[in-house]
Design an enzyme around this catalytic site. Structure first.
Site, PDB file in Angstrom:
ATOM      1  N   SER A 181       0.923  -1.153   0.007  1.00 39.93           N
ATOM      2  CA  SER A 181       0.091  -0.196  -0.058  1.00 39.93           C
ATOM      3  C   SER A 181       0.711   1.254   0.053  1.00 39.93           C
ATOM      4  O   SER A 181       0.702   2.091  -0.820  1.00 39.93           O
ATOM      5  CB  SER A 181      -0.858   0.000   1.257  1.00 39.93           C
ATOM      6  N   GLN A 182       1.576   1.350   1.025  1.00 38.06           N
ATOM      7  CA  GLN A 182       2.761   2.706   0.952  1.00 38.06           C
ATOM      8  C   GLN A 182       3.844   2.486  -0.014  1.00 38.06           C
ATOM      9  O   GLN A 182       4.107   3.292  -0.514  1.00 38.06           O
ATOM     10  CB  GLN A 182       3.256   2.851   2.530  1.00 38.06           C
ATOM     11  N   ARG A 223      11.697  -9.156  -2.159  1.00 42.35           N
ATOM     12  CA  ARG A 223      12.468 -10.470  -1.889  1.00 42.35           C
ATOM     13  C   ARG A 223      12.260 -11.429  -3.353  1.00 42.35           C
ATOM     14  O   ARG A 223      11.269 -11.172  -4.051  1.00 42.35           O
ATOM     15  CB  ARG A 223      11.367 -11.672  -1.062  1.00 42.35           C
ATOM     16  N   ASP A 242       5.053  -3.593   9.527  1.00 43.06           N
ATOM     17  CA  ASP A 242       5.493  -3.398  10.714  1.00 43.06           C
ATOM     18  C   ASP A 242       6.349  -4.638  11.498  1.00 43.06           C
ATOM     19  O   ASP A 242       7.246  -4.591  11.898  1.00 43.06           O
ATOM     20  CB  ASP A 242       4.526  -2.743  11.658  1.00 43.06           C
ATOM     21  N   HIS A 264       6.122   4.939   9.501  1.00 48.43           N
ATOM     22  CA  HIS A 264       5.296   4.835  10.787  1.00 48.43           C
ATOM     23  C   HIS A 264       6.468   4.439  11.891  1.00 48.43           C
ATOM     24  O   HIS A 264       7.350   3.716  11.699  1.00 48.43           O
ATOM     25  CB  HIS A 264       4.282   3.629  10.810  1.00 48.43           C
ATOM     26  N   ASP A 309      -0.994   7.782  16.034  1.00 49.00           N
ATOM     27  CA  ASP A 309      -1.340   7.024  14.897  1.00 49.00           C
ATOM     28  C   ASP A 309      -2.070   5.536  15.499  1.00 49.00           C
ATOM     29  O   ASP A 309      -3.057   5.444  15.025  1.00 49.00           O
ATOM     30  CB  ASP A 309      -0.258   6.714  13.999  1.00 49.00           C
ATOM     31  N   GLU A 347     -28.933   3.265   5.919  1.00 44.39           N
ATOM     32  CA  GLU A 347     -28.916   4.114   6.886  1.00 44.39           C
ATOM     33  C   GLU A 347     -27.544   4.467   7.873  1.00 44.39           C
ATOM     34  O   GLU A 347     -27.046   5.539   7.873  1.00 44.39           O
ATOM     35  CB  GLU A 347     -29.904   3.464   7.881  1.00 44.39           C
TER      36      GLU A 347
HETATM   37  P1  NAD Z   1       1.584  -3.834   2.902  1.00 44.76           P
HETATM   38  O1  NAD Z   1       1.323  -5.102   3.744  1.00 44.76           O
HETATM   39  O2  NAD Z   1       0.451  -3.267   2.039  1.00 44.76           O
HETATM   40  O3  NAD Z   1       2.944  -3.790   2.136  1.00 44.76           O
HETATM   41  C1  NAD Z   1       3.989  -4.556   2.544  1.00 44.76           C
HETATM   42  C2  NAD Z   1       5.032  -4.874   1.437  1.00 44.76           C
HETATM   43  O4  NAD Z   1       6.199  -5.401   1.904  1.00 44.76           O
HETATM   44  C3  NAD Z   1       4.131  -6.020   0.420  1.00 44.76           C
HETATM   45  O5  NAD Z   1       4.859  -5.497  -1.056  1.00 44.76           O
HETATM   46  C4  NAD Z   1       5.270  -7.092   0.807  1.00 44.76           C
HETATM   47  O6  NAD Z   1       5.210  -8.039  -0.264  1.00 44.76           O
HETATM   48  C5  NAD Z   1       6.534  -6.637   1.079  1.00 44.76           C
HETATM   49  N1  NAD Z   1       7.117  -7.598   2.080  1.00 44.76           N
HETATM   50  C6  NAD Z   1       6.618  -8.226   3.202  1.00 44.76           C
HETATM   51  N2  NAD Z   1       7.704  -8.886   3.644  1.00 44.76           N
HETATM   52  C7  NAD Z   1       8.964  -8.672   3.064  1.00 44.76           C
HETATM   53  C8  NAD Z   1      10.136  -9.190   3.350  1.00 44.76           C
HETATM   54  N3  NAD Z   1      10.554  -9.715   4.115  1.00 44.76           N
HETATM   55  N4  NAD Z   1      11.115  -8.383   2.541  1.00 44.76           N
HETATM   56  C9  NAD Z   1      10.586  -7.528   1.430  1.00 44.76           C
HETATM   57  N5  NAD Z   1       9.328  -7.266   1.156  1.00 44.76           N
HETATM   58  C10 NAD Z   1       8.251  -7.819   1.875  1.00 44.76           C
HETATM   59  O7  NAD Z   1       2.175  -2.843   3.952  1.00 44.76           O
HETATM   60  P2  NAD Z   1       1.719  -1.146   4.518  1.00 44.76           P
HETATM   61  O8  NAD Z   1       0.288  -1.121   4.922  1.00 44.76           O
HETATM   62  O9  NAD Z   1       2.451  -0.312   3.311  1.00 44.76           O
HETATM   63  O10 NAD Z   1       2.768  -0.780   5.422  1.00 44.76           O
HETATM   64  C11 NAD Z   1       4.010  -0.361   5.524  1.00 44.76           C
HETATM   65  C12 NAD Z   1       4.528   0.599   6.274  1.00 44.76           C
HETATM   66  O11 NAD Z   1       3.783   1.868   6.235  1.00 44.76           O
HETATM   67  C13 NAD Z   1       4.089   0.195   7.895  1.00 44.76           C
HETATM   68  O12 NAD Z   1       5.089   0.767   8.544  1.00 44.76           O
HETATM   69  C14 NAD Z   1       2.725   0.717   8.039  1.00 44.76           C
HETATM   70  O13 NAD Z   1       2.763   0.964   9.552  1.00 44.76           O
HETATM   71  C15 NAD Z   1       3.210   2.329   7.321  1.00 44.76           C
HETATM   72  N6  NAD Z   1       1.952   2.903   7.066  1.00 44.76           N
HETATM   73  C16 NAD Z   1       0.904   2.246   6.191  1.00 44.76           C
HETATM   74  C17 NAD Z   1      -0.247   3.019   5.768  1.00 44.76           C
HETATM   75  C18 NAD Z   1      -1.086   2.447   4.809  1.00 44.76           C
HETATM   76  O14 NAD Z   1      -1.859   3.053   4.336  1.00 44.76           O
HETATM   77  N7  NAD Z   1      -1.172   0.968   4.752  1.00 44.76           N
HETATM   78  C19 NAD Z   1      -0.401   4.338   6.154  1.00 44.76           C
HETATM   79  C20 NAD Z   1       0.707   4.981   6.962  1.00 44.76           C
HETATM   80  C21 NAD Z   1       1.876   4.243   7.299  1.00 44.76           C
HETATM   81 MG    MG Z   2      -1.178   3.000  11.280  1.00 45.17          MG
HETATM   82 MG    MG Z   3     -32.009  10.474   7.361  1.00 50.74          MG
END
Ligand code: NAD
Ligand code: MG
Ligand code: MG
Length: 330
Positions: free
Chosen positions: A28-29, A49, A84, A109, A192, A228
């Site tokens: 996602s990020q 990986r 995380d 984060h 957060d 609703e």
């Molecule tokens: P995610 O689960 O969406 O993505 C994680 C990515 O890391 C995936 O592509 C996965 O394949 C890869 N991955 C997993 N294990 C791995 C490894 N051992 N080696 C290499 N790649 C690996 O994670 P996310 O939600 O984007 O979160 C990432 C960070 O961003 C976290 O610290 C989270 O707290 C922070 N964050 C996320 C959001 C959000 O919108 N999701 C918002 C703010 C902060």
């Molecule tokens: Mg968070």
């Molecule tokens: Mg109403």
């Protein structure tokens, strides 16, 4: 205490453009950081990986992809965007051996740094760019010319210019278009976690579910209950988001506004506030972090049980049926 908010005029784009940036993870990020930085003219590589499903996805988006170790070795700014719960291991095994004095280690984060699961060497900068929104919105708003606000934080300033570096990074993310808020790892992490637990995710989903269950148990049709207490939520939130609570109140009927003042404090009452204080306490003393890490080490047993339960809840089945008829939500 007033916070400092910075904009494009306060950032120097050349700082981040002069660095080799590695984005570790393409979820996602990760995808939002990598693509926004790339489009801002930054030299980006994605570290994954071998065999990761994201490898070809990132390549097809026009990005350079390599293993996490290769990316960490090549880059002087390494952004940790794996989940995380995996960061401590990825850091120890694949990143730490490749850190050089003067490198910058970045986070989205503060969880692992704040609770001490990752301790970087003293000669490395430790910084954070935490967008205040989900990754897919971070990317979408950047492409539309706006941007999600970022929190920028420096935990360790080894080179003396860690602030310039992270502000420049946030600029490349599009955060400077709406504002970069200076913060700390402690405040970002604790706020957060509290926000997502008590209000945004935990509080909201439970509120909607409780409203839905109350109506359905009283014999009202689930489809009407969905409209609703769930479907209309976005419209109410949009009004609050765009123009404030007073404008939302102006837009709804006086009947609805009266009901808001009468019923709201009964639903969110002293007991709910006491629960919020308890939740914040467990975030501040680290017991929530440890509980989460323990469940991760147990194969996410509790998390997966809860996910299964909500996925099978009647509100999800009802929503799926109704949304499939909305051709405009796609
Ligand atoms: P995610 O689960 O969406 O993505 C994680 C990515 O890391 C995936 O592509 C996965 O394949 C890869 N991955 C997993 N294990 C791995 C490894 N051992 N080696 C290499 N790649 C690996 O994670 P996310 O939600 O984007 O979160 C990432 C960070 O961003 C976290 O610290 C989270 O707290 C922070 N964050 C996320 C959001 C959000 O919108 N999701 C918002 C703010 C902060
Ligand atoms: Mg968070
Ligand atoms: Mg109403």
């Amino acid at each position: 205490m007033a916070v400092e908010i910075l904009y494009e005029k306060d950032c120097n784009p050349e700082v981040i453009k002069g660095k080799k940036v590695a984005i570790i993870g393409y979820g996602s990020q990760g995808h939002a950081h990598a693509l926004n930085l790339h489009d801002s003219g930054v030299d980006v590589r994605v570290g994954l990986r071998p065999g990761s499903k994201s490898w070809t996805v990132a390549e097809e988006a026009g990005l350079k992809v390599m293993t996490t170790e290769e990316a960490a070795e090549e880059a002087d700014f390494i952004m940790m965007l794996v989940p995380d719960e995996n960061q401590a291991q990825v850091y120890a095994e694949q990143i730490a051996p490749h850190l050089k004095p003067g490198d910058t280690l970045g986070f989205g984060h503060g969880f692992n740094v704040h609770y001490g699961y990752i301790q970087a060497p003293e000669d490395v900068n430790v910084v954070m760019c935490a967008p205040k929104g989900p990754g897919h919105i971070v990317r979408r708003q950047y492409t539309e010319g706006s941007g999600v606000p970022d929190l920028a934080c420096v935990e360790q300033d080894a080179t003396g210019d860690a602030w310039d570096t992270i502000l420049s990074y946030c600029w490349a993310m599009g955060g400077a278009r709406t504002g970069i808020i200076k913060s700390t790892f402690k405040d970002e992490t604790e706020e957060d976690l509290f926000g997502e637990q008590a209000v945004l995710c935990g509080g909201l989903v439970e509120l909607v579910k409780a409203g839905f269950e109350t109506l359905v148990e009283a014999g009202y049709p689930p489809e009407l209950a969905y409209f609703e207490v769930y479907h209309e939520l976005k419209m109410i939130i949009d009004l609050m988001y765009e123009k404030g609570i007073h404008f939302m109140n102006y837009s709804i009927s006086n009947t609805a506004e009266y009901g808001e003042y009468y019923a709201g404090p009964q639903v969110i009452n002293d007991e709910s506030r006491a629960a919020m204080k308890r939740i914040l306490g467990r975030i501040q003393d680290g017991s929530f972090a440890q509980e989460f890490v323990d469940d991760c080490n147990n194969g996410h047993k509790w998390l997966l049980e809860q996910r299964e339960a909500i996925n099978n809840h009647e509100i999800e089945k009802t929503g799926e049926k109704i949304r499939s008829m909305f051709t405009w939500i796609k």
